[in-house]
Design a protein around this motif. Structure first.
Motif, PDB file in Angstrom:
ATOM      1  N   ARG A 197       0.824  -1.212   0.000  1.00 45.58           N
ATOM      2  CA  ARG A 197       0.000   0.000   0.000  1.00 45.58           C
ATOM      3  C   ARG A 197       0.857   1.260   0.000  1.00 45.58           C
ATOM      4  O   ARG A 197       0.433   2.300  -0.466  1.00 45.58           O
ATOM      5  N   LYS A 198       2.100   1.152   0.515  1.00 43.51           N
ATOM      6  CA  LYS A 198       3.037   2.280   0.482  1.00 43.51           C
ATOM      7  C   LYS A 198       3.773   2.367  -0.845  1.00 43.51           C
ATOM      8  O   LYS A 198       4.522   3.302  -1.067  1.00 43.51           O
ATOM      9  N   GLY A 199       3.604   1.366  -1.712  1.00 46.28           N
ATOM     10  CA  GLY A 199       4.233   1.413  -3.032  1.00 46.28           C
ATOM     11  C   GLY A 199       5.423   0.506  -3.213  1.00 46.28           C
ATOM     12  O   GLY A 199       6.062   0.531  -4.268  1.00 46.28           O
ATOM     13  N   ASP A 200       5.779  -0.306  -2.222  1.00 45.47           N
ATOM     14  CA  ASP A 200       6.903  -1.227  -2.360  1.00 45.47           C
ATOM     15  C   ASP A 200       6.564  -2.319  -3.379  1.00 45.47           C
ATOM     16  O   ASP A 200       5.463  -2.868  -3.354  1.00 45.47           O
ATOM     17  N   THR A 201       7.515  -2.614  -4.243  1.00 46.91           N
ATOM     18  CA  THR A 201       7.302  -3.632  -5.271  1.00 46.91           C
ATOM     19  C   THR A 201       8.482  -4.593  -5.343  1.00 46.91           C
ATOM     20  O   THR A 201       9.556  -4.315  -4.817  1.00 46.91           O
ATOM     21  N   VAL A 202       8.247  -5.708  -6.013  1.00 44.18           N
ATOM     22  CA  VAL A 202       9.265  -6.703  -6.299  1.00 44.18           C
ATOM     23  C   VAL A 202       9.221  -6.929  -7.803  1.00 44.18           C
ATOM     24  O   VAL A 202       8.144  -6.990  -8.388  1.00 44.18           O
ATOM     25  N   GLY A 203      10.382  -7.066  -8.434  1.00 43.88           N
ATOM     26  CA  GLY A 203      10.428  -7.299  -9.871  1.00 43.88           C
ATOM     27  C   GLY A 203      11.059  -8.634 -10.197  1.00 43.88           C
ATOM     28  O   GLY A 203      11.853  -9.165  -9.414  1.00 43.88           O
ATOM     29  N   VAL A 204      10.689  -9.157 -11.360  1.00 46.62           N
ATOM     30  CA  VAL A 204      11.245 -10.432 -11.806  1.00 46.62           C
ATOM     31  C   VAL A 204      11.216 -10.472 -13.334  1.00 46.62           C
ATOM     32  O   VAL A 204      10.267 -10.009 -13.960  1.00 46.62           O
ATOM     33  N   LEU A 205      12.287 -10.993 -13.926  1.00 44.09           N
ATOM     34  CA  LEU A 205      12.337 -11.228 -15.371  1.00 44.09           C
ATOM     35  C   LEU A 205      11.798 -12.628 -15.637  1.00 44.09           C
ATOM     36  O   LEU A 205      12.380 -13.613 -15.178  1.00 44.09           O
ATOM     37  N   VAL A 206      10.673 -12.702 -16.352  1.00 40.36           N
ATOM     38  CA  VAL A 206       9.995 -13.981 -16.580  1.00 40.36           C
ATOM     39  C   VAL A 206       9.532 -14.052 -18.033  1.00 40.36           C
ATOM     40  O   VAL A 206       9.318 -13.030 -18.688  1.00 40.36           O
ATOM     41  N   CYS A 207       9.351 -15.272 -18.506  1.00 40.77           N
ATOM     42  CA  CYS A 207       8.803 -15.492 -19.844  1.00 40.77           C
ATOM     43  C   CYS A 207       7.519 -14.679 -20.002  1.00 40.77           C
ATOM     44  O   CYS A 207       6.667 -14.688 -19.114  1.00 40.77           O
ATOM     45  N   GLU A 208       7.383 -14.003 -21.115  1.00 42.82           N
ATOM     46  CA  GLU A 208       6.248 -13.119 -21.336  1.00 42.82           C
ATOM     47  C   GLU A 208       4.912 -13.821 -21.126  1.00 42.82           C
ATOM     48  O   GLU A 208       3.998 -13.271 -20.534  1.00 42.82           O
ATOM     49  N   SER A 209       4.783 -15.044 -21.594  1.00 45.57           N
ATOM     50  CA  SER A 209       3.532 -15.786 -21.467  1.00 45.57           C
ATOM     51  C   SER A 209       3.513 -16.713 -20.252  1.00 45.57           C
ATOM     52  O   SER A 209       2.595 -17.514 -20.093  1.00 45.57           O
ATOM     53  N   ILE A 210       4.530 -16.647 -19.436  1.00 47.86           N
ATOM     54  CA  ILE A 210       4.655 -17.433 -18.198  1.00 47.86           C
ATOM     55  C   ILE A 210       4.411 -18.921 -18.457  1.00 47.86           C
ATOM     56  O   ILE A 210       3.666 -19.578 -17.763  1.00 47.86           O
ATOM     57  N   GLN A 211       5.074 -19.444 -19.479  1.00 46.29           N
ATOM     58  CA  GLN A 211       4.952 -20.865 -19.808  1.00 46.29           C
ATOM     59  C   GLN A 211       6.144 -21.650 -19.270  1.00 46.29           C
ATOM     60  O   GLN A 211       6.574 -22.646 -19.841  1.00 46.29           O
ATOM     61  N   CYS A 212       6.661 -21.247 -18.130  1.00 45.41           N
ATOM     62  CA  CYS A 212       7.854 -21.859 -17.541  1.00 45.41           C
ATOM     63  C   CYS A 212       7.670 -23.352 -17.271  1.00 45.41           C
ATOM     64  O   CYS A 212       8.599 -24.131 -17.460  1.00 45.41           O
ATOM     65  N   SER A 213       6.480 -23.761 -16.812  1.00 44.77           N
ATOM     66  CA  SER A 213       6.244 -25.187 -16.540  1.00 44.77           C
ATOM     67  C   SER A 213       6.449 -26.019 -17.798  1.00 44.77           C
ATOM     68  O   SER A 213       7.008 -27.116 -17.745  1.00 44.77           O
ATOM     69  N   HIS A 214       6.004 -25.502 -18.919  1.00 48.78           N
ATOM     70  CA  HIS A 214       6.198 -26.200 -20.197  1.00 48.78           C
ATOM     71  C   HIS A 214       7.682 -26.230 -20.574  1.00 48.78           C
ATOM     72  O   HIS A 214       8.205 -27.260 -21.013  1.00 48.78           O
ATOM     73  N   ASN A 215       8.360 -25.106 -20.382  1.00 46.75           N
ATOM     74  CA  ASN A 215       9.768 -25.008 -20.777  1.00 46.75           C
ATOM     75  C   ASN A 215      10.644 -25.995 -20.013  1.00 46.75           C
ATOM     76  O   ASN A 215      11.521 -26.630 -20.600  1.00 46.75           O
ATOM     77  N   VAL A 216      10.440 -26.130 -18.706  1.00 47.56           N
ATOM     78  CA  VAL A 216      11.317 -27.010 -17.922  1.00 47.56           C
ATOM     79  C   VAL A 216      11.043 -28.480 -18.187  1.00 47.56           C
ATOM     80  O   VAL A 216      11.869 -29.326 -17.876  1.00 47.56           O
ATOM     81  N   ARG A 217       9.905 -28.807 -18.764  1.00 48.96           N
ATOM     82  CA  ARG A 217       9.576 -30.197 -19.045  1.00 48.96           C
ATOM     83  C   ARG A 217      10.090 -30.674 -20.399  1.00 48.96           C
ATOM     84  O   ARG A 217      10.076 -31.863 -20.680  1.00 48.96           O
ATOM     85  N   ARG A 218      10.550 -29.746 -21.241  1.00 48.30           N
ATOM     86  CA  ARG A 218      11.163 -30.162 -22.504  1.00 48.30           C
ATOM     87  C   ARG A 218      12.452 -30.910 -22.214  1.00 48.30           C
ATOM     88  O   ARG A 218      13.161 -30.607 -21.257  1.00 48.30           O
ATOM     89  N   THR A 219      12.757 -31.858 -23.049  1.00 48.57           N
ATOM     90  CA  THR A 219      13.982 -32.634 -22.879  1.00 48.57           C
ATOM     91  C   THR A 219      15.186 -31.736 -23.139  1.00 48.57           C
ATOM     92  O   THR A 219      15.303 -31.153 -24.217  1.00 48.57           O
ATOM     93  N   PRO A 220      16.091 -31.617 -22.155  1.00 54.69           N
ATOM     94  CA  PRO A 220      17.264 -30.769 -22.373  1.00 54.69           C
ATOM     95  C   PRO A 220      18.245 -31.444 -23.325  1.00 54.69           C
ATOM     96  O   PRO A 220      18.247 -32.676 -23.467  1.00 54.69           O
ATOM     97  N   PRO A 221      19.085 -30.669 -23.980  1.00 54.31           N
ATOM     98  CA  PRO A 221      20.083 -31.269 -24.869  1.00 54.31           C
ATOM     99  C   PRO A 221      21.119 -32.051 -24.061  1.00 54.31           C
ATOM    100  O   PRO A 221      21.396 -31.730 -22.911  1.00 54.31           O
TER     101      PRO A 221
END
Length: 161
Positions: A105-129
């Protein structure tokens, strides 16, 4: 992630007003979500262009966070802080979230760099090289899933702090 209903999701938000929760639009795919294949529920609001939401399971239950996309974009291709995928199908953007309670309410915020569509769950489940001979691909995938869960829960804790 546990299967959630609309009421539980709306009640989970910690940094919103009642009006913002009532204006929340669930993702179009909500009825068809495969809950066992997602580690967090994240989506962009189809009605409000710069607004997104994330619902993160934590040890104390689910925590919903309203995110706002920053106007400026990173100058270089950024890496998602949550899934850390280097083969992203979309851009990474800066999202900010008001902190919960009096701090927000005083204006404090937290920032994070994240995938625009927030599809992180899908990304981590892909088979890594395969990184090297004898590399355990499945163990690496499971580690990426655990890391995503930990990082998202850490973000939720920062919003609550």
């Amino acid at each position: 992630m546990l299967s959630l209903d609309e009421g539980t999701i709306r009640a989970s938000f910690v940094n919103t007003t009642r009006k913002e929760v009532s204006d929340l639009t669930l993702p179009p795919s909500f009825p068809d979500l495969e809950w066992d294949r997602i580690d967090l529920l994240g989506w962009r609001d189809p009605k409000l262009a710069k607004r997104a939401y994330v619902v993160v399971p934590t040890a104390d239950g689910v925590v919903g966070v309203l995110l706002r996309q920053a106007e400026a974009s990173p100058r270089a291709r950024a890496q998602c802080s949550w899934c850390q995928d280097v083969r992203l199908p979309n851009d990474v953007v800066l999202y900010t979230a008001k902190r919960a309670g009096a701090a927000g309410r005083k204006g404090d915020t937290v920032g994070v760099l994240v995938c625009e569509s927030i599809q992180c769950s899908h990304n981590v489940r892909r088979t890594p090289p395969v990184a090297y001979l004898g590399f355990d691909v499945e163990a690496a995938r499971q580690e990426r899933i655990r890391t995503l869960q930990d990082r998202a829960a850490g973000f939720a804790a920062a919003v609550l702090a």
